[in-house]
Design a protein around this motif. Structure first.
Motif, PDB file in Angstrom:
ATOM      1  N   UNK A  23       0.835  -1.191   0.000  1.00 54.99           N
ATOM      2  CA  UNK A  23       0.000   0.000   0.000  1.00 54.99           C
ATOM      3  C   UNK A  23       0.875   1.248   0.000  1.00 54.99           C
ATOM      4  N   UNK A  24       0.398   2.279  -0.646  1.00 55.82           N
ATOM      5  CA  UNK A  24       1.123   3.539  -0.686  1.00 55.82           C
ATOM      6  C   UNK A  24       0.961   4.245   0.652  1.00 55.82           C
ATOM      7  N   UNK A  25       2.062   4.711   1.216  1.00 57.96           N
ATOM      8  CA  UNK A  25       2.026   5.358   2.529  1.00 57.96           C
ATOM      9  C   UNK A  25       1.713   6.842   2.426  1.00 57.96           C
ATOM     10  N   UNK A  26       2.282   7.538   1.428  1.00 62.84           N
ATOM     11  CA  UNK A  26       2.079   8.982   1.308  1.00 62.84           C
ATOM     12  C   UNK A  26       2.610   9.466  -0.031  1.00 62.84           C
ATOM     13  N   UNK A  27       2.156  10.635  -0.437  1.00 62.84           N
ATOM     14  CA  UNK A  27       2.696  11.312  -1.608  1.00 62.84           C
ATOM     15  C   UNK A  27       3.639  12.405  -1.141  1.00 62.84           C
ATOM     16  N   UNK A  28       4.768  12.513  -1.818  1.00 61.77           N
ATOM     17  CA  UNK A  28       5.697  13.608  -1.565  1.00 61.77           C
ATOM     18  C   UNK A  28       5.849  14.319  -2.902  1.00 61.77           C
ATOM     19  N   UNK A  29       5.356  15.536  -2.979  1.00 66.19           N
ATOM     20  CA  UNK A  29       5.379  16.286  -4.233  1.00 66.19           C
ATOM     21  C   UNK A  29       6.409  17.398  -4.170  1.00 66.19           C
ATOM     22  N   UNK A  30       6.684  17.999  -5.323  1.00 68.84           N
ATOM     23  CA  UNK A  30       7.599  19.128  -5.382  1.00 68.84           C
ATOM     24  C   UNK A  30       9.062  18.753  -5.338  1.00 68.84           C
ATOM     25  N   UNK A  31       9.372  17.504  -5.692  1.00 72.41           N
ATOM     26  CA  UNK A  31      10.766  17.068  -5.670  1.00 72.41           C
ATOM     27  C   UNK A  31      11.489  17.511  -6.934  1.00 72.41           C
ATOM     28  N   UNK A  32      12.794  17.572  -6.851  1.00 66.37           N
ATOM     29  CA  UNK A  32      13.625  17.908  -7.997  1.00 66.37           C
ATOM     30  C   UNK A  32      13.710  16.694  -8.924  1.00 66.37           C
ATOM     31  N   UNK A  33      14.108  16.889 -10.191  1.00 64.05           N
ATOM     32  CA  UNK A  33      14.221  15.755 -11.116  1.00 64.05           C
ATOM     33  C   UNK A  33      15.307  14.762 -10.710  1.00 64.05           C
ATOM     34  N   UNK A  34      15.035  13.484 -10.938  1.00 68.15           N
ATOM     35  CA  UNK A  34      16.024  12.434 -10.777  1.00 68.15           C
ATOM     36  C   UNK A  34      16.216  11.883  -9.389  1.00 68.15           C
ATOM     37  N   UNK A  35      15.147  11.770  -8.552  1.00 65.32           N
ATOM     38  CA  UNK A  35      15.382  11.152  -7.245  1.00 65.32           C
ATOM     39  C   UNK A  35      15.930   9.741  -7.430  1.00 65.32           C
ATOM     40  N   UNK A  36      16.932   9.386  -6.645  1.00 68.82           N
ATOM     41  CA  UNK A  36      17.642   8.135  -6.900  1.00 68.82           C
ATOM     42  C   UNK A  36      17.913   7.394  -5.605  1.00 68.82           C
ATOM     43  N   UNK A  37      19.049   7.607  -5.008  1.00 69.11           N
ATOM     44  CA  UNK A  37      19.433   6.885  -3.793  1.00 69.11           C
ATOM     45  C   UNK A  37      18.867   7.574  -2.561  1.00 69.11           C
ATOM     46  N   UNK A  38      18.592   6.756  -1.523  1.00 71.48           N
ATOM     47  CA  UNK A  38      17.988   7.284  -0.304  1.00 71.48           C
ATOM     48  C   UNK A  38      18.649   6.695   0.931  1.00 71.48           C
ATOM     49  N   UNK A  39      18.584   7.440   2.026  1.00 73.68           N
ATOM     50  CA  UNK A  39      19.065   6.976   3.329  1.00 73.68           C
ATOM     51  C   UNK A  39      18.129   7.535   4.386  1.00 73.68           C
ATOM     52  N   UNK A  40      17.752   6.696   5.344  1.00 72.16           N
ATOM     53  CA  UNK A  40      16.823   7.073   6.404  1.00 72.16           C
ATOM     54  C   UNK A  40      17.599   7.372   7.673  1.00 72.16           C
ATOM     55  N   UNK A  41      17.298   8.515   8.283  1.00 76.52           N
ATOM     56  CA  UNK A  41      17.986   8.874   9.528  1.00 76.52           C
ATOM     57  C   UNK A  41      17.639   7.884  10.631  1.00 76.52           C
ATOM     58  N   UNK A  42      18.510   7.782  11.618  1.00 75.20           N
ATOM     59  CA  UNK A  42      18.344   6.808  12.702  1.00 75.20           C
ATOM     60  C   UNK A  42      17.041   6.999  13.468  1.00 75.20           C
ATOM     61  N   UNK A  43      16.554   8.243  13.556  1.00 82.31           N
ATOM     62  CA  UNK A  43      15.300   8.509  14.266  1.00 82.31           C
ATOM     63  C   UNK A  43      14.065   8.330  13.378  1.00 82.31           C
ATOM     64  N   UNK A  44      14.270   7.920  12.141  1.00 83.39           N
ATOM     65  CA  UNK A  44      13.195   7.663  11.158  1.00 83.39           C
ATOM     66  C   UNK A  44      12.425   8.925  10.784  1.00 83.39           C
ATOM     67  N   UNK A  45      12.968  10.081  11.047  1.00 87.90           N
ATOM     68  CA  UNK A  45      12.258  11.325  10.771  1.00 87.90           C
ATOM     69  C   UNK A  45      12.619  11.927   9.419  1.00 87.90           C
ATOM     70  N   UNK A  46      13.843  11.731   8.959  1.00 83.08           N
ATOM     71  CA  UNK A  46      14.291  12.383   7.733  1.00 83.08           C
ATOM     72  C   UNK A  46      14.741  11.355   6.701  1.00 83.08           C
ATOM     73  N   UNK A  47      14.321  11.588   5.480  1.00 84.42           N
ATOM     74  CA  UNK A  47      14.766  10.787   4.347  1.00 84.42           C
ATOM     75  C   UNK A  47      15.652  11.675   3.490  1.00 84.42           C
ATOM     76  N   UNK A  48      16.894  11.270   3.344  1.00 89.04           N
ATOM     77  CA  UNK A  48      17.836  11.993   2.495  1.00 89.04           C
ATOM     78  C   UNK A  48      17.807  11.336   1.115  1.00 89.04           C
TER      79      UNK A  48
END
Length: 76
Positions: A5-30
């Motif tokens: 299931x889809x959890x949420x929409x995140x709009x307004x991102x720049x072109x080419x989202x690729x690699x991701x890392x989640x902060x230890x507190x689960x609050x921020x997605x880089x």
């Protein structure tokens, strides 16, 4: 296999989202934005891009020593 299931929409991102890392507190997605030459920080409580950092050509890969644990998907 059913899609999760889809959890949420995140709009307004720049072109080419690729690699991701989640902060230890689960609050921020880089996120690397390869085509935009930036790394972005998404606040997962608001689902908004809160900051970007110019990093140069084709950023690829993120690694935090203090990050959220990685769990292997359940094979069932």
């Amino acid at each position: 296999m059913a899609m999760p299931a889809q959890a949420a929409d995140i709009t307004g991102l720049m072109p080419g989202p690729d690699d991701m890392e989640l902060s230890a507190d689960h609050r921020y997605l880089w996120v690397t934005f390869r085509f935009s030459r930036h790394v972005g920080i998404i606040d997962l409580t608001t689902h908004k891009l809160i900051d970007t950092i110019a990093v140069g050509r084709s950023p690829h890969g993120l690694y935090f020593a203090n990050r959220a644990p990685v769990y292997a998907p359940n094979p069932d």
